[in-house]
Design an enzyme around this catalytic site. Structure first.
Site, PDB file in Angstrom:
ATOM      1  N   ASP A 212      -3.250 -18.154  -0.307  1.00 29.99           N
ATOM      2  CA  ASP A 212      -4.270 -18.810  -1.148  1.00 29.99           C
ATOM      3  C   ASP A 212      -4.968 -19.909  -0.356  1.00 29.99           C
ATOM      4  OD1 ASP A 212      -1.798 -20.098  -1.152  1.00 29.99           O
ATOM      5  OD2 ASP A 212      -1.810 -20.606  -3.285  1.00 29.99           O
TER       6      ASP A 212
ATOM      7  N   ASP B 225      -6.416  -7.088   4.056  1.00 32.71           N
ATOM      8  CA  ASP B 225      -7.550  -6.390   3.439  1.00 32.71           C
ATOM      9  C   ASP B 225      -8.457  -7.411   2.758  1.00 32.71           C
ATOM     10  OD1 ASP B 225      -9.108  -4.235   2.381  1.00 32.71           O
ATOM     11  OD2 ASP B 225      -8.111  -4.568   0.465  1.00 32.71           O
TER      12      ASP B 225
ATOM     13  N   ASP C  72     -12.452  -9.093   4.140  1.00 31.27           N
ATOM     14  CA  ASP C  72     -13.728  -9.042   3.413  1.00 31.27           C
ATOM     15  C   ASP C  72     -14.303 -10.444   3.253  1.00 31.27           C
ATOM     16  OD1 ASP C  72     -13.576  -6.246   2.943  1.00 31.27           O
ATOM     17  OD2 ASP C  72     -14.591  -6.515   1.017  1.00 31.27           O
TER      18      ASP C  72
ATOM     19  N   TYR D  44       0.821  -1.209   0.000  1.00 31.32           N
ATOM     20  CA  TYR D  44       0.000   0.000   0.000  1.00 31.32           C
ATOM     21  C   TYR D  44       0.860   1.266   0.000  1.00 31.32           C
ATOM     22  CZ  TYR D  44      -4.707  -1.906   0.884  1.00 31.32           C
ATOM     23  OH  TYR D  44      -5.928  -2.518   0.774  1.00 31.32           O
TER      24      TYR D  44
ATOM     25  N   LYS E 287       2.947 -15.416   1.769  1.00 27.93           N
ATOM     26  CA  LYS E 287       3.182 -16.121   0.507  1.00 27.93           C
ATOM     27  C   LYS E 287       4.682 -16.358   0.441  1.00 27.93           C
ATOM     28  CE  LYS E 287       1.625 -17.699  -3.475  1.00 27.93           C
ATOM     29  NZ  LYS E 287       0.650 -18.799  -3.642  1.00 27.93           N
TER      30      LYS E 287
HETATM   31  C1  IPM Z   1     -10.416  -1.185   4.184  1.00 31.52           C
HETATM   32  C2  IPM Z   1     -10.633  -0.500   2.847  1.00 31.52           C
HETATM   33  C3  IPM Z   1      -9.459   0.404   2.541  1.00 31.52           C
HETATM   34  C4  IPM Z   1      -8.220  -0.460   2.464  1.00 31.52           C
HETATM   35  C5  IPM Z   1      -9.615   1.262   1.277  1.00 31.52           C
HETATM   36  C6  IPM Z   1     -10.867   2.110   1.338  1.00 31.52           C
HETATM   37  C7  IPM Z   1      -8.410   2.091   0.999  1.00 31.52           C
HETATM   38  O1  IPM Z   1     -10.853  -1.426   1.853  1.00 31.52           O
HETATM   39  O2  IPM Z   1     -10.250  -0.479   5.196  1.00 31.52           O
HETATM   40  O3  IPM Z   1     -10.426  -2.412   4.235  1.00 31.52           O
HETATM   41  O4  IPM Z   1      -7.935  -1.063   1.412  1.00 31.52           O
HETATM   42  O5  IPM Z   1      -7.494  -0.544   3.455  1.00 31.52           O
HETATM   43 MN    MN Z   2     -10.976  -3.495   2.552  1.00 34.91          MN
END
Ligand code: IPM
Ligand code: MN
Length: 363
Positions: free
Chosen positions: A218, A242, A246, A141, A186
């Site tokens: 993975d 990240d 999700d 990042y 990884k």
């Molecule tokens: C998160 C979001 C952020 C990230 C974005 C909005 C930059 O997806 O906090 O998970 O990738 O860290």
């Molecule tokens: Mn995110």
């Protein structure tokens, strides 16, 4: 008095922050005046008003507060324009870096009342109570970028101290939980991941009672779906964390209830895991629980433990009584964002009596 900077941001951000502030103010009726709120700009709305996704004034206000509570960032008008130079997300990344909040904590726990909403079969949901420790201020990042039309690159660089400090946090967390840490990387391909393993193994020596395991990212994605109950603390780099958070969020039924806390050495940053959900903007339908639970993590961080516990009970009450927004409702009817906040306040009011009686008994 704790000074809280509110960053409402974009999309549903203002609605979920307003709902959460209403609930925090209700908690003040139980525990006494506790918060001084101030608002600042971030994200697309900040670009619209100032040209900058993180104005200097916002940075100053955040640095000078006890905690920062954020809604969401992002607007579809920026998403499909790769050439655009100023983006809402840059505000969030710069804020994380400036506050030095290198540890991002994302707990994933399955509430009994929500089990039926999960995409996984019930037998896969046993013992799911895990937390992702995501490194938040380094890696791909923040590495050097080349952004050309023919060639582009993002450098994934980690220094030893950056890995060390997040791994230590993960081990400390595990020692207060189920005593297991899984490093996700990884290392079969990436040099930066091999440094993670080396540093992690060194730290593990200081925590002999913690069981350690390793997964390539993975495989970790697959294991999260096959058998999420096997995990306790998962520690990983910025981008892997990240993506996996999700994925993990879907397991519990709705991304709308997941909170996060980002911590460093100064004020913490508390925000829900979900995004700005632009389709729902101004409709009063967004689930405020992810932000409310982020505020709960904020209360823990501020050592307001009684308030945190009361808030957690109120959340569990609304979840188990289907007093929820449409993403969680088991019936065709559902509540609006503000109605959920009202229900939380009502529940705090009734728990208040229990709490005050209890205080009287023990004093
Ligand atoms: C998160 C979001 C952020 C990230 C974005 C909005 C930059 O997806 O906090 O998970 O990738 O860290
Ligand atoms: Mn995110």
């Amino acid at each position: 008095m704790k000074k809280i900077t509110l960053l409402k941001g974009d999309g549903i951000g203002p609605e979920i922050i307003d709902a959460t502030v209403q609930v925090l103010k209700k908690l003040e009726t139980v525990f006494g005046p506790s918060f001084e709120f101030q608002e600042a700009l971030i994200g697309a709305i900040a670009i619209d008003k100032t040209g900058n996704p993180l104005p200097d004034e916002t940075i100053e206000m955040c640095k000078n507060s006890d905690a920062v509570l954020m809604g969401a960032i992002g607007d579809p008008s920026y998403d499909n324009r790769p050439d655009i130079k100023v983006r809402p997300e840059q505000g969030l990344l710069k804020l994380r870096k400036t506050l030095g909040v290198f540890t991002n904590i994302r707990p994933m726990k399955i509430y009994d009342s929500l089990k039926e909403l999960s995409i996984l079969k019930a037998d896969r949901l046993k013992n799911v109570d895990m937390v992702i420790y995501r490194e938040l201020t380094g890696g791909i990042y923040f590495g050097d970028k080349v952004e050309g039309d023919i060639e582009a690159s993002d450098l994934c660089k980690y220094e030893k101290y950056e890995i060390e400090r997040i791994c230590k946090q993960a081990f400390h967390a595990a020692s207060k939980r189920r005593k297991k840490v899984t490093l996700v990387d990884k290392a079969n391909v990436l040099a930066s991941s091999r440094l993670w393993r080396k540093v992690f193994q060194n730290i593990a020596k200081d925590f002999p009672d913690i069981e350690v395991s390793y997964l390539f990212v993975d495989n970790a994605a697959m294991q999260l779906v096959l058998n999420p109950g096997q995990f306790d603390v998962m520690v990983t780099s910025n981008m892997f964390g990240d993506i996996l958070s999700d994925l993990g969020s879907v397991i519990g039924g709705s991304i709308g209830i997941l909170p996060s806390a980002s911590k460093g050495n100064g004020p913490g940053l508390f925000e829900p895991v979900h995004g700005s959900y632009p389709q729902a903007k101004n409709k009063n339908i967004a689930n405020p629980i992810g932000t409310v639970l982020s505020a709960k993590m904020m209360l823990d961080d501020l050592e307001m433990n009684d308030a945190a516990a009361l808030l957690q009970s109120a959340v569990e009450y609304v979840l188990s009584n289907n007093l929820v927004t449409e993403d969680l409702s088991k019936t065709p009817e559902s509540l609006s964002t503000t109605e959920v906040a009202n229900e939380l306040c009502k529940q705090i009011e009734s728990l208040k009596k229990v709490h005050l009686n209890y205080k009287e008994v023990i004093h």
